[in-house]
Design a protein around this motif. Sequence first.
Motif, PDB file in Angstrom:
ATOM      1  N   GLU A   1      32.856  28.915 118.175  1.00 23.78           N
ATOM      2  CA  GLU A   1      33.189  27.505 118.332  1.00 23.78           C
ATOM      3  C   GLU A   1      34.694  27.332 118.541  1.00 23.78           C
ATOM      4  OE1 GLU A   1      31.542  25.234 115.173  1.00 23.78           O
ATOM      5  OE2 GLU A   1      31.490  23.394 116.356  1.00 23.78           O
ATOM      6  N   ALA A   2      35.467  28.113 117.796  1.00 25.23           N
ATOM      7  CA  ALA A   2      36.918  28.044 117.924  1.00 25.23           C
ATOM      8  C   ALA A   2      37.342  28.467 119.320  1.00 25.23           C
ATOM      9  CB  ALA A   2      37.579  28.947 116.874  1.00 25.23           C
ATOM     10  N   ALA A   3      36.657  29.461 119.863  1.00 30.58           N
ATOM     11  CA  ALA A   3      37.059  30.010 121.154  1.00 30.58           C
ATOM     12  C   ALA A   3      36.563  29.144 122.317  1.00 30.58           C
ATOM     13  CB  ALA A   3      36.536  31.433 121.299  1.00 30.58           C
ATOM     14  N   THR A   4      35.319  28.654 122.229  1.00 32.19           N
ATOM     15  CA  THR A   4      34.734  27.979 123.396  1.00 32.19           C
ATOM     16  C   THR A   4      34.300  26.547 123.117  1.00 32.19           C
ATOM     17  OG1 THR A   4      32.536  28.762 122.838  1.00 32.19           O
ATOM     18  CG2 THR A   4      33.842  30.168 124.275  1.00 32.19           C
ATOM     19  N   GLY A   5      34.351  26.130 121.851  1.00 30.17           N
ATOM     20  CA  GLY A   5      33.900  24.786 121.516  1.00 30.17           C
ATOM     21  C   GLY A   5      32.386  24.643 121.643  1.00 30.17           C
ATOM     22  N   TRP A   6      31.695  25.735 121.550  1.00 28.50           N
ATOM     23  CA  TRP A   6      30.257  25.771 121.817  1.00 28.50           C
ATOM     24  C   TRP A   6      29.633  26.706 120.813  1.00 28.50           C
ATOM     25  CZ3 TRP A   6      26.806  29.463 123.907  1.00 28.50           C
ATOM     26  CH2 TRP A   6      25.673  28.931 124.522  1.00 28.50           C
ATOM     27  N   LYS A   7      28.445  26.429 120.304  1.00 25.13           N
ATOM     28  CA  LYS A   7      27.883  27.360 119.321  1.00 25.13           C
ATOM     29  C   LYS A   7      26.402  27.639 119.562  1.00 25.13           C
ATOM     30  CE  LYS A   7      27.053  23.795 115.873  1.00 25.13           C
ATOM     31  NZ  LYS A   7      27.077  23.445 114.468  1.00 25.13           N
ATOM     32  N   LEU A   8      25.972  28.754 118.983  1.00 25.58           N
ATOM     33  CA  LEU A   8      24.576  29.166 119.109  1.00 25.58           C
ATOM     34  C   LEU A   8      23.714  28.392 118.140  1.00 25.58           C
ATOM     35  CD1 LEU A   8      25.167  33.018 119.184  1.00 25.58           C
ATOM     36  CD2 LEU A   8      24.406  31.625 121.107  1.00 25.58           C
ATOM     37  N   SER A   9      22.473  28.065 118.571  1.00 26.29           N
ATOM     38  CA  SER A   9      21.550  27.440 117.635  1.00 26.29           C
ATOM     39  C   SER A   9      20.130  27.860 117.991  1.00 26.29           C
ATOM     40  CB  SER A   9      21.684  25.921 117.710  1.00 26.29           C
ATOM     41  OG  SER A   9      21.359  25.495 119.012  1.00 26.29           O
ATOM     42  N   LEU A  10      19.205  27.565 117.067  1.00 30.82           N
ATOM     43  CA  LEU A  10      17.806  27.872 117.348  1.00 30.82           C
ATOM     44  C   LEU A  10      17.333  27.024 118.525  1.00 30.82           C
ATOM     45  CD1 LEU A  10      16.350  27.989 113.734  1.00 30.82           C
ATOM     46  CD2 LEU A  10      16.853  29.911 115.253  1.00 30.82           C
ATOM     47  N   GLY A  11      16.396  27.559 119.298  1.00 30.80           N
ATOM     48  CA  GLY A  11      15.899  26.816 120.456  1.00 30.80           C
ATOM     49  C   GLY A  11      15.122  27.741 121.359  1.00 30.80           C
ATOM     50  N   ALA A  12      15.036  27.390 122.633  1.00 28.95           N
ATOM     51  CA  ALA A  12      14.263  28.196 123.580  1.00 28.95           C
ATOM     52  C   ALA A  12      14.762  29.635 123.593  1.00 28.95           C
ATOM     53  CB  ALA A  12      14.344  27.581 124.972  1.00 28.95           C
ATOM     54  N   GLY A  13      16.068  29.806 123.540  1.00 29.75           N
ATOM     55  CA  GLY A  13      16.652  31.150 123.599  1.00 29.75           C
ATOM     56  C   GLY A  13      16.142  32.019 122.464  1.00 29.75           C
TER      57      GLY A  13
ATOM     58  N   PHE B   1       6.936  28.308 115.239  1.00 30.88           N
ATOM     59  CA  PHE B   1       7.164  27.333 114.171  1.00 30.88           C
ATOM     60  C   PHE B   1       8.485  27.608 113.436  1.00 30.88           C
ATOM     61  CE2 PHE B   1       6.542  25.870 109.770  1.00 30.88           C
ATOM     62  CZ  PHE B   1       6.227  24.551 110.018  1.00 30.88           C
ATOM     63  N   PHE B   2       8.799  28.903 113.256  1.00 27.25           N
ATOM     64  CA  PHE B   2      10.013  29.253 112.519  1.00 27.25           C
ATOM     65  C   PHE B   2      11.274  29.196 113.373  1.00 27.25           C
ATOM     66  CE2 PHE B   2       6.815  31.162 109.755  1.00 27.25           C
ATOM     67  CZ  PHE B   2       7.271  30.744 108.522  1.00 27.25           C
ATOM     68  N   VAL B   3      11.191  29.679 114.602  1.00 28.77           N
ATOM     69  CA  VAL B   3      12.444  29.895 115.345  1.00 28.77           C
ATOM     70  C   VAL B   3      12.639  28.941 116.510  1.00 28.77           C
ATOM     71  CG1 VAL B   3      12.548  32.328 114.699  1.00 28.77           C
ATOM     72  CG2 VAL B   3      11.425  31.664 116.830  1.00 28.77           C
ATOM     73  N   ALA B   4      11.704  27.996 116.754  1.00 25.18           N
ATOM     74  CA  ALA B   4      11.833  27.166 117.947  1.00 25.18           C
ATOM     75  C   ALA B   4      12.916  26.096 117.806  1.00 25.18           C
ATOM     76  CB  ALA B   4      10.500  26.505 118.278  1.00 25.18           C
ATOM     77  N   GLY B   5      13.371  25.851 116.600  1.00 23.92           N
ATOM     78  CA  GLY B   5      14.388  24.823 116.417  1.00 23.92           C
ATOM     79  C   GLY B   5      13.858  23.483 116.874  1.00 23.92           C
ATOM     80  N   ALA B   6      14.581  22.814 117.765  1.00 20.78           N
ATOM     81  CA  ALA B   6      14.188  21.480 118.221  1.00 20.78           C
ATOM     82  C   ALA B   6      13.188  21.535 119.374  1.00 20.78           C
ATOM     83  CB  ALA B   6      15.421  20.697 118.646  1.00 20.78           C
ATOM     84  N   GLU B   7      12.947  22.727 119.910  1.00 18.73           N
ATOM     85  CA  GLU B   7      12.038  22.845 121.057  1.00 18.73           C
ATOM     86  C   GLU B   7      10.593  22.598 120.627  1.00 18.73           C
ATOM     87  OE1 GLU B   7      12.418  23.345 124.244  1.00 18.73           O
ATOM     88  OE2 GLU B   7      14.584  23.736 124.328  1.00 18.73           O
ATOM     89  N   THR B   8       9.817  21.967 121.476  1.00 22.49           N
ATOM     90  CA  THR B   8       8.407  21.760 121.192  1.00 22.49           C
ATOM     91  C   THR B   8       7.573  22.494 122.234  1.00 22.49           C
ATOM     92  OG1 THR B   8       8.935  19.575 120.374  1.00 22.49           O
ATOM     93  CG2 THR B   8       6.618  20.049 120.818  1.00 22.49           C
ATOM     94  N   THR B   9       6.872  23.545 121.773  1.00 18.44           N
ATOM     95  CA  THR B   9       5.937  24.212 122.681  1.00 18.44           C
ATOM     96  C   THR B   9       4.591  23.523 122.537  1.00 18.44           C
ATOM     97  OG1 THR B   9       5.225  25.797 121.030  1.00 18.44           O
ATOM     98  CG2 THR B   9       7.137  26.405 122.369  1.00 18.44           C
ATOM     99  N   LEU B  10       3.665  23.864 123.399  1.00 21.04           N
ATOM    100  CA  LEU B  10       2.363  23.214 123.371  1.00 21.04           C
ATOM    101  C   LEU B  10       1.651  23.388 122.020  1.00 21.04           C
ATOM    102  CD1 LEU B  10       0.917  21.405 125.289  1.00 21.04           C
ATOM    103  CD2 LEU B  10      -0.326  23.378 126.195  1.00 21.04           C
ATOM    104  N   PRO B  11       1.574  24.636 121.484  1.00 24.22           N
ATOM    105  CA  PRO B  11       0.925  24.777 120.170  1.00 24.22           C
ATOM    106  C   PRO B  11       1.624  23.940 119.093  1.00 24.22           C
ATOM    107  CG  PRO B  11       1.131  26.904 121.210  1.00 24.22           C
ATOM    108  CD  PRO B  11       1.903  25.947 122.063  1.00 24.22           C
TER     109      PRO B  11
END
Lengths: 391, 268
Positions: B125-137, B212-222
């Motif tokens: 975040e300090a370097a790029t102002g951007w951070k990793l989070s749970l989601g599709a990745g 369910f555990f790692v999708a974060g804010a993403e919603t898959t069909l199941p």
Amino acid sequence: MLDGYADAGNTMTQDHDMTQSPTDTRQTVAEFVGATKRFGEVLAADRIDLRIRRGEFLSFLGPSGCGKTTALRMLAGFESPTEGEVLIDGREVGGMPAYRRPVNMVFQHYALFPHMTVAENVGYGLRQRRPRLPKHEIADRVIRALATVRLDDFAQRRIWELSGGQQQRVALARAIINEPKILLLDEPMAALDAKLRGEMQRELLDLQRSLGITFVLVTHDQEEALSMSDRICIMGHGRIIQVGTPQDLYDRPRSRYVADFVGKANIVEGQIAARHSGWAQAALGNGVHVLVQDEPDDTRTHVDIAIRPEALSLVRRSDPTPAATAALPAMVTHRTFLGDHTEYLLTAEGIGTLQVNAPRAAERVAGGHDVGAYVHVLWPEQTGLVLAADS
Amino acid sequence: MRLYALAVYAFLYLPIGIIALFSFSAGRSASSMQGFSLQWYGRALNNPFVMEALWTSVRVAFLSALLATLVGTMAALALTGMRGRMRATFDLLVQIAVMIPGIVIGIATLIALVSVFGLVNPWLEAATGWKLSLGAGSLIGAHGLFTMSLVVLLVRGRMETLDPALIEASNDLGATPFGTFRQVTLPQILPAILAGFLLAFTFSFDDFIIAFFVAGAETTLPIYVFSSIRRGVTPEINAIGTMVMAASLTVLIVAQLLLRRSQAQQRR
Ligand SMILES: Nc1ncnc2c1ncn2[C@@H]1O[C@H](COP(=O)(O)OP(=O)(O)OP(=O)(O)O)[C@@H](O)[C@H]1O
Ligand SMILES: [Mg+2]
């Protein structure tokens, strides 16, 4: 003791025997120099020394596991010798990978690519050439190669649509299209039935004659080796036992091993009574003297003598003995009629079991001999051969 | 005995059959059949939330299957060249990976990702102002990791039955090692690779637990189906379930056919 037979001196004497062969200037196309291959504990090839002559048909002959395939694979580049060298065209090729060597192989089970048509299989080698060959040239040469093996109409077929014999010819075409310096064949006929095998053997010979490529064949079928080869290299336990023309090996086996392996041989014990420039007077177990071939430098008194079953003949005890022939009293124990000849097994007094093959023509005139009959086995002078001691 | 088998199959497939049947119902109840209509299918396909979840699922499944196929195939090829204890160890690890329950993978991946994010993020975040989070990745990564072992098993199985003489023949005919791979090895193992891809795809497409555990804010069909069930089951859910099942079955059958074809090829 036996590895001495494959040394340079021996090769010289065989050059002498080869005077009737077609080519006069016989250069060496490949050479093993003390080539040894170890697989862990197993010594698959043991100090192999051999020169392969340009244009010859050479066979490696020997029982299963004696190292024939290993020798061939060292030429192909699939194995590199643990010790010693392999040379192709005078160049040491120990570190040269298979795909850079100017040799091609016909595999025992053909190893045709199942996902390619016949034509694609045959053209595979040409497609690997860099710089690339023009498409039409590859196509032309594929057509010619297929014609050579009489498969003109099969170009677009799938591999599994072919019979065993046809697959074999595709494998052959796929190899010869590259015009290799040496064509290697590892028991190419083993998977074919007897009749087809005979046909393929003749075709292979014709092909070798017309292409002039050096063929190196691995086989454990002695008839195949005898009928096809210019020279045969007999192997045993990873070593070369004896190298020579088929006639040479048949008429002058150096050891019991070769005498047993090439054709059938009676091997009897003898006591040397006198020697004279390559001939020896030997007393057999029953006291009868025979004149047999011997090495001039041999000094042993107790020796094994080999004689071919067809060199011996049978007469009734009452019949006269021809000149220059020893007569050994014996009794017939088995008789097997084999069409063109009859095979007799006999017990000879003081000698043991002997096999005699009597040609049909002779039996027609003189009549055969029944089991239990008391006969004389006739041993003509100068037909027996003193064997070197096996190691 | 036959009756018993019949009962087992009924127990297994009857609920699924009933869901499929009720999805064609014309009424509002998800647990009874009132007339026949395709209206719930129409509803589902016109529901923007469903379509978005479907798109997420397809994207995640495709990318994770791609990842699993690439890495899994390379691992299988590397394993084939390996001998002895090293190989036995890796074989065991791959087999264990297939057997680990999804919930363990889900929790383990979550913990791993969160701790990595915790370590890296302040710095990033300090370097790029951007951070990793749970989601599709993270979902693609987790699915790819799990299904990779499926691909390894399939491709390894095929490599094992590949005639080594074919490779030698290619070498002998002048093909470089890479040329041999491209022209002989790859075409031979391609059906197994494709089958691996399809299996990985269906696994990811159907998976709920790891997502369910790692999708974060993403919603898959199941995940979407699960959250709508909490608001009450409608025939629309039945329709979605039936469609997902039909799609997965189709892909699985294609994968089976591919595998069978590759087996037929090696028999020739
Ligand atoms: N890759 C290998 N690893 C270990 N041992 C091997 C290997 N290849 C060959 N051998 C051993 O080396 C010896 C010679 O094998 P090779 O294949 O050369 O025999 P061969 O004369 O061709 O026999 P066959 O007639 O049965 O084909 C055998 O004892 C064999 O078990
Ligand atoms: Mg062999």
